[in-house]
Structures are given as C-alpha cells and as structure tokens.
Design a protein around this motif. Structure first.
Motif, PDB file in Angstrom:
ATOM      1  N   HIS A  70       0.844  -1.186   0.000  1.00 49.20           N
ATOM      2  CA  HIS A  70       0.000   0.000   0.000  1.00 49.20           C
ATOM      3  C   HIS A  70       0.882   1.239   0.000  1.00 49.20           C
ATOM      4  CE1 HIS A  70      -1.855   3.118   2.761  1.00 49.20           C
ATOM      5  NE2 HIS A  70      -2.531   3.217   1.639  1.00 49.20           N
ATOM      6  N   GLY A  71       0.476   2.277  -0.731  1.00 47.98           N
ATOM      7  CA  GLY A  71       1.233   3.530  -0.699  1.00 47.98           C
ATOM      8  C   GLY A  71       1.028   4.344  -1.957  1.00 47.98           C
ATOM      9  N   PRO A  72       1.417   5.612  -1.907  1.00 50.62           N
ATOM     10  CA  PRO A  72       1.269   6.493  -3.070  1.00 50.62           C
ATOM     11  C   PRO A  72       2.066   5.997  -4.280  1.00 50.62           C
ATOM     12  CG  PRO A  72       1.833   7.750  -1.099  1.00 50.62           C
ATOM     13  CD  PRO A  72       1.998   6.310  -0.747  1.00 50.62           C
ATOM     14  N   PRO A  73       1.735   6.466  -5.477  1.00 53.03           N
ATOM     15  CA  PRO A  73       2.432   6.013  -6.685  1.00 53.03           C
ATOM     16  C   PRO A  73       3.926   6.359  -6.652  1.00 53.03           C
ATOM     17  CG  PRO A  73       0.560   7.460  -7.242  1.00 53.03           C
ATOM     18  CD  PRO A  73       0.698   7.473  -5.764  1.00 53.03           C
ATOM     19  N   ASP A 266       9.178  23.394  -8.136  1.00 50.95           N
ATOM     20  CA  ASP A 266       9.760  24.445  -7.290  1.00 50.95           C
ATOM     21  C   ASP A 266      10.712  23.892  -6.233  1.00 50.95           C
ATOM     22  OD1 ASP A 266       8.276  23.654  -5.040  1.00 50.95           O
ATOM     23  OD2 ASP A 266       6.648  25.063  -5.452  1.00 50.95           O
ATOM     24  N   GLU A 267      11.210  24.765  -5.363  1.00 49.65           N
ATOM     25  CA  GLU A 267      12.280  24.350  -4.437  1.00 49.65           C
ATOM     26  C   GLU A 267      11.813  23.346  -3.394  1.00 49.65           C
ATOM     27  OE1 GLU A 267      10.781  28.402  -3.169  1.00 49.65           O
ATOM     28  OE2 GLU A 267      11.235  27.367  -5.027  1.00 49.65           O
ATOM     29  N   LYS A 268      10.501  23.225  -3.211  1.00 53.51           N
ATOM     30  CA  LYS A 268      10.011  22.178  -2.301  1.00 53.51           C
ATOM     31  C   LYS A 268       9.577  20.926  -3.075  1.00 53.51           C
ATOM     32  CE  LYS A 268       8.461  24.457   1.943  1.00 53.51           C
ATOM     33  NZ  LYS A 268       9.713  24.208   2.641  1.00 53.51           N
ATOM     34  N   GLY A 269       9.766  20.955  -4.382  1.00 51.84           N
ATOM     35  CA  GLY A 269       9.387  19.806  -5.206  1.00 51.84           C
ATOM     36  C   GLY A 269       7.936  19.834  -5.659  1.00 51.84           C
ATOM     37  N   LEU A 270       7.251  20.935  -5.380  1.00 43.47           N
ATOM     38  CA  LEU A 270       5.840  20.993  -5.788  1.00 43.47           C
ATOM     39  C   LEU A 270       5.741  21.257  -7.294  1.00 43.47           C
ATOM     40  CD1 LEU A 270       3.990  22.871  -2.905  1.00 43.47           C
ATOM     41  CD2 LEU A 270       4.950  20.579  -2.994  1.00 43.47           C
ATOM     42  N   THR A 271       4.779  20.582  -7.918  1.00 42.29           N
ATOM     43  CA  THR A 271       4.580  20.735  -9.355  1.00 42.29           C
ATOM     44  C   THR A 271       3.519  21.807  -9.606  1.00 42.29           C
ATOM     45  OG1 THR A 271       2.808  19.116  -9.365  1.00 42.29           O
ATOM     46  CG2 THR A 271       5.037  18.261  -9.698  1.00 42.29           C
ATOM     47  N   ARG A 272       3.288  22.090 -10.885  1.00 42.16           N
ATOM     48  CA  ARG A 272       2.246  23.082 -11.219  1.00 42.16           C
ATOM     49  C   ARG A 272       0.893  22.633 -10.671  1.00 42.16           C
ATOM     50  NH1 ARG A 272       5.330  23.198 -16.162  1.00 42.16           N
ATOM     51  NH2 ARG A 272       6.401  25.198 -16.238  1.00 42.16           N
ATOM     52  N   LEU A 273       0.619  21.328 -10.768  1.00 44.65           N
ATOM     53  CA  LEU A 273      -0.679  20.827 -10.284  1.00 44.65           C
ATOM     54  C   LEU A 273      -0.789  20.976  -8.762  1.00 44.65           C
ATOM     55  CD1 LEU A 273      -3.427  19.534 -10.801  1.00 44.65           C
ATOM     56  CD2 LEU A 273      -2.323  17.276 -10.761  1.00 44.65           C
ATOM     57  N   ASP A 274       0.301  20.693  -8.047  1.00 48.62           N
ATOM     58  CA  ASP A 274       0.290  20.874  -6.586  1.00 48.62           C
ATOM     59  C   ASP A 274      -0.061  22.318  -6.243  1.00 48.62           C
ATOM     60  OD1 ASP A 274       1.224  18.262  -6.026  1.00 48.62           O
ATOM     61  OD2 ASP A 274       3.312  18.890  -6.246  1.00 48.62           O
ATOM     62  N   VAL A 307      -6.549  12.722  -4.915  1.00 50.33           N
ATOM     63  CA  VAL A 307      -6.430  11.927  -3.676  1.00 50.33           C
ATOM     64  C   VAL A 307      -5.191  11.015  -3.715  1.00 50.33           C
ATOM     65  CG1 VAL A 307      -7.540  10.134  -2.270  1.00 50.33           C
ATOM     66  CG2 VAL A 307      -8.905  12.005  -3.213  1.00 50.33           C
ATOM     67  N   ASP A 308      -4.933  10.399  -4.876  1.00 52.76           N
ATOM     68  CA  ASP A 308      -3.839   9.410  -4.960  1.00 52.76           C
ATOM     69  C   ASP A 308      -2.482  10.047  -5.212  1.00 52.76           C
ATOM     70  OD1 ASP A 308      -5.703   7.450  -4.663  1.00 52.76           O
ATOM     71  OD2 ASP A 308      -5.821   6.934  -6.792  1.00 52.76           O
ATOM     72  N   VAL A 309      -2.453  11.084  -6.041  1.00 53.19           N
ATOM     73  CA  VAL A 309      -1.166  11.608  -6.512  1.00 53.19           C
ATOM     74  C   VAL A 309      -0.771  12.916  -5.819  1.00 53.19           C
ATOM     75  CG1 VAL A 309       0.144  12.321  -8.566  1.00 53.19           C
ATOM     76  CG2 VAL A 309      -1.615  10.544  -8.770  1.00 53.19           C
ATOM     77  N   VAL A 310      -1.729  13.848  -5.733  1.00 49.33           N
ATOM     78  CA  VAL A 310      -1.383  15.190  -5.247  1.00 49.33           C
ATOM     79  C   VAL A 310      -1.356  15.259  -3.721  1.00 49.33           C
ATOM     80  CG1 VAL A 310      -2.128  17.619  -5.230  1.00 49.33           C
ATOM     81  CG2 VAL A 310      -2.245  16.284  -7.349  1.00 49.33           C
ATOM     82  N   GLU A 311      -2.423  14.777  -3.094  1.00 50.65           N
ATOM     83  CA  GLU A 311      -2.577  15.024  -1.656  1.00 50.65           C
ATOM     84  C   GLU A 311      -1.574  14.317  -0.733  1.00 50.65           C
ATOM     85  OE1 GLU A 311      -7.046  16.538  -0.945  1.00 50.65           O
ATOM     86  OE2 GLU A 311      -6.737  14.400  -0.711  1.00 50.65           O
ATOM     87  N   PRO A 312      -1.195  13.051  -1.010  1.00 49.46           N
ATOM     88  CA  PRO A 312      -0.356  12.375  -0.017  1.00 49.46           C
ATOM     89  C   PRO A 312       0.901  13.168   0.362  1.00 49.46           C
ATOM     90  CG  PRO A 312      -1.152  10.798  -1.610  1.00 49.46           C
ATOM     91  CD  PRO A 312      -1.564  12.147  -2.118  1.00 49.46           C
ATOM     92  N   TYR A 313       1.590  13.732  -0.626  1.00 47.26           N
ATOM     93  CA  TYR A 313       2.825  14.453  -0.298  1.00 47.26           C
ATOM     94  C   TYR A 313       2.518  15.802   0.361  1.00 47.26           C
ATOM     95  CZ  TYR A 313       7.593  16.097  -0.402  1.00 47.26           C
ATOM     96  OH  TYR A 313       8.830  16.560  -0.019  1.00 47.26           O
ATOM     97  N   LEU A 314       1.469  16.475  -0.097  1.00 42.57           N
ATOM     98  CA  LEU A 314       1.117  17.771   0.516  1.00 42.57           C
ATOM     99  C   LEU A 314       0.703  17.570   1.978  1.00 42.57           C
ATOM    100  CD1 LEU A 314      -0.816  19.522  -2.406  1.00 42.57           C
ATOM    101  CD2 LEU A 314       1.565  19.835  -1.694  1.00 42.57           C
TER     102      LEU A 314
END
Ligand code: ADE
Length: 352
Positions: A70-73, A266-274, A307-314
C-alpha cells in the motif's frame, strides 16, 4: 545496396515507423529498477520482511505468502513485485484491477500460472466485486469455482490451480474489502523516502545512466523529488538532457535549478498541479475547509488523481490538512505561495 544507402534506408524506416529500430543503431534501454533485494535502497523494514518470508518459504520448500503493498504512486510497489519474482525464481504476470472486467478474465490468467509464479495486480482496489469473489478461494486453497448454466441447471466445477504468489498493490487500502485484505499474509505500507535514500538512489541511477552529478546537485534533486524514487529518476533524466544541451553534460546545482524551473518543479518539489491545488483552496474557498469534490470540479481534474497523486505528499509536508469538514491550506502553504498569512484564519484551529 551500399552501406550509405542501407543506413539511410534504415533511418528513414525509423522515422516512418517508430517501432522499427535499426539493429546497429539500437538505443540502449537502461532499467533503473533494482532487480534484487540487496540493490533496493530504503524501506528497510519492508525489505527485511520480504527477505525473511522468501528465505523461510525456501527453507520449508513452500511457496511464500501473498503480499499486499500500500502507498502512493512511485514508491516501489511494482519494483518490489518484480524483485519477489526474481528472488523466488517465478515468472511474473502483470495485470490491474480495472483490466479485469469479468470473472473469466481472472480465471484465464489464474489457470495459466505455474507453481511459484507471481501474479501482480496493480490498483487492486479497483477490481470489480464479481472478479474479487473468484480470488478468495484462489488465494486460500488454490482453486476456482466455475458455474456452468443457470437456474436449476446450474452446476459448479472446482478447478485446481498451481500454487502462485499474489502481489497486490493499492493506493487506497481503505477501499479494499475485509475478506480480500485478510487473505494477504504480508501487508506493508510504503513510506515516502528520506533525502538520504533519495540521494543514494539518484547516485545509483546516475551511474547506470553514465552521467556525472555533483554532490550538491544530487542533494538539490532529492529535495525536489517529493520523497519519491520515480520522481528523482524522472528529474535526473530531465537535468541530464539539460546539461547535455546547454552545458558540458555534467549536472551541477545551477543546472538543476535551471532545468527544474523550466519543468515547473519548485524548491520544495511541488509541481504546477500541486500549486494549482493549493491556490484553488486559498483563492476560491478562502483557505478551506472544502470538500475534495469541489476542489476537483474547480480544477477540472479527476478526484482520484488529487487523492492518490497530489494530496499524499502535501499532507506529509503539512501544506494541506484534512479535517472532518474538508481540506484546509496550512500556514506553510500560504507562506510558500507568497500569500500574506491571515492569523485570524488559523487561530480558531489548533493543528497547524
Ligand atoms: N530505483 C527506483 N527505486 C529504487 C530503490 N528503492 N532502490 C534502488 N534503486 C531504485
């Protein structure tokens, strides 16, 4: 044909038919995936669990238990399934929950497995219920019940299967039914990787790709990789391209900054979608709380992707908070995106 004409003809075929690769010009396909447990970096508890299970099964001359990851992609679920097959010497068959539409789809695969083979089912939480029900007896006593005809003529026939290892992968363990979940002998969640482990993965991949990456560049790449090996490897390939075209091929920290700015990372690794996700909560919903469906509708993105891709890291880095009434942007999110922090917004909440 002369050599020149032959070469030209092959190049032309390559252009017209991208599937055609001239033999003497064949690009090398380098797999960055580790093939064995000893080469696997990070997730030490998971690796140790697998080592013990594989060795114990081998000593008893048995087939090892079914495994659920179990875990994010991008954290290594598929890689570990391949490694299990390599370590146990079985063949691996790959499928996914949504690809199995009817019971017959699964039964067809199960009846072709040999003893010790690995069946990898990705996105196992998306397997239809009718298919899932065939898995229960297959996992438990290696049989499937096929029903012929309907009504009073219905006859059931038990088909024996070879002892296989089911490896399931899911981003949403909560969506798995209890009967299915309980049939896995080993259940492990994969966590985001530490900066240190990502640097090691980065260096290993750089070696395999034959590219020189400076130490400070490897650190910067790791910081911007959302704790995810798949991301670190993807970004490494982008900075390698950039270094090759814009500089002398060596990946320096300046190259990482320039190439990743271009990628929108960006410097925290966030993408445009994040960032769009966070700005939507702040701009449209006054920082939240807001339901995920409303965010998805505003962004015109799939709820599952968020839910699967964006949120877990945020969630992991505390940019977003999940409360009983919905998602909220944290103080750090306001700061990171350059918004003034309105203290009044946060005082009434305790956790941020
Ligand atoms: N490449 C991708 N993930 C990896 C890992 N966990 N260890 C080594 N190399 C990798």
């Amino acid at each position: 044909m002369t050599d020149d004409v032959l070469t030209e003809s092959r190049q032309l075929q390559g252009i017209l038919n991208p599937g055609f690769l001239p033999v003497d010009n064949e690009p090398e396909l380098v797999s960055l995936r580790p093939q064995r447990l000893v080469d696997y970096i990070g997730q030490v508890d998971v690796v140790e669990t697998l080592k013990i299970a594989i060795e114990a099964a081998e000593k008893r001359n048995e087939v090892m238990d079914h495994v659920l990851f179990h875990g994010p992609p991008g954290l290594g679920k598929t890689t570990l399934a391949h490694i299990i097959a390599m370590e146990t010497g079985g063949q691996m068959t790959v499928t996914s929950g949504p690809a199995l539409e009817k019971g017959g789809d699964l039964v067809g695969i199960l009846t072709h497995l040999e003893s010790g083979d690995v069946l990898f089912v990705d996105e196992i939480h998306r397997m239809p219920k009718v298919v899932e029900e065939f898995l229960y007896s297959a996992m438990e006593d290696f049989t499937v019940d096929i029903v012929f005809d309907k009504g009073v003529h219905a006859r059931s026939h038990k088909i024996p299967l070879k002892q296989f290892i089911l490896v399931g992968a899911t981003t949403r363990v909560g969506l798995l039914s209890a009967p299915l979940r309980d049939r896995f002998g080993i259940f492990r969640s994969l966590d985001f990787y530490s900066e240190k482990d990502l640097i090691r993965i980065n260096k290993r991949s750089a070696r395999l790709l034959d590219v020189e990456v400076k130490d400070d560049a490897a650190l910067e790449l790791s910081r911007r990789s959302r704790g995810t090996p798949r991301v670190v490897n993807r970004l490494l390939k982008r900075v390698r391209d950039y270094a090759q075209v814009k500089a002398d091929g060596v990946v320096s920290v300046e190259i990482v900054h320039a190439a990743l700015d271009l990628e929108g990372v960006d410097e925290k690794g966030l993408t445009r979608l994040d960032r769009r996700y966070l700005r939507t909560i702040i701009d449209f919903y006054k920082g939240g709380p807001v339901g995920i469906e409303a965010i998805a509708a505003t962004l015109q993105e799939e709820t599952d992707t968020l839910v699967d891709v964006v949120e877990p890291y945020l969630l992991k880095i505390g940019m977003v908070l999940r409360t009983s009434s919905g998602r909220r942007a944290s103080r750090d999110a306001y700061r990171h995106l350059g918004y003034p922090v309105q203290e009044g917004l946060f005082n009434k909440f305790t956790r941020e």
